[in-house]
Design a protein around this motif. Structure first.
Motif: not given
Length: 80
Positions: A7, A9, A36, A56, A59
């Protein structure tokens, strides 16, 4: 056990910059990773030198698409 899918981020990171307001410039970073913790490690190893200060922002699949459009591959990160 099935491997986790990749994925995207998106992080922000403040770095010293004498020409920026208040002496800090905010940098946008994109990463393609499975988790993560992997994304933070990739940025620490390749971009920032430290995961301290990384925030962050978002995401998910739309960030993954943006990272691929920016030319990143799996397990890579870069400054946007």
């Amino acid at each position: 056990m099935t491997d986790l899918a990749y994925t995207g981020f998106r992080f922000t990171w403040d770095r010293p910059d004498a020409s920026a307001p208040k002496g800090m410039a905010q940098v946008q970073c994109l990463v393609i990773a499975r988790a993560l913790s992997d994304a933070r490690r990739i940025l620490e190893d390749t971009v920032t030198g430290s995961s301290r200060g990384l925030q962050l922002v978002k995401s998910g699949p739309d960030v993954l698409q943006a990272a691929k459009a920016a030319g990143l591959n799996e397990d890579e990160g870069g400054v946007q």
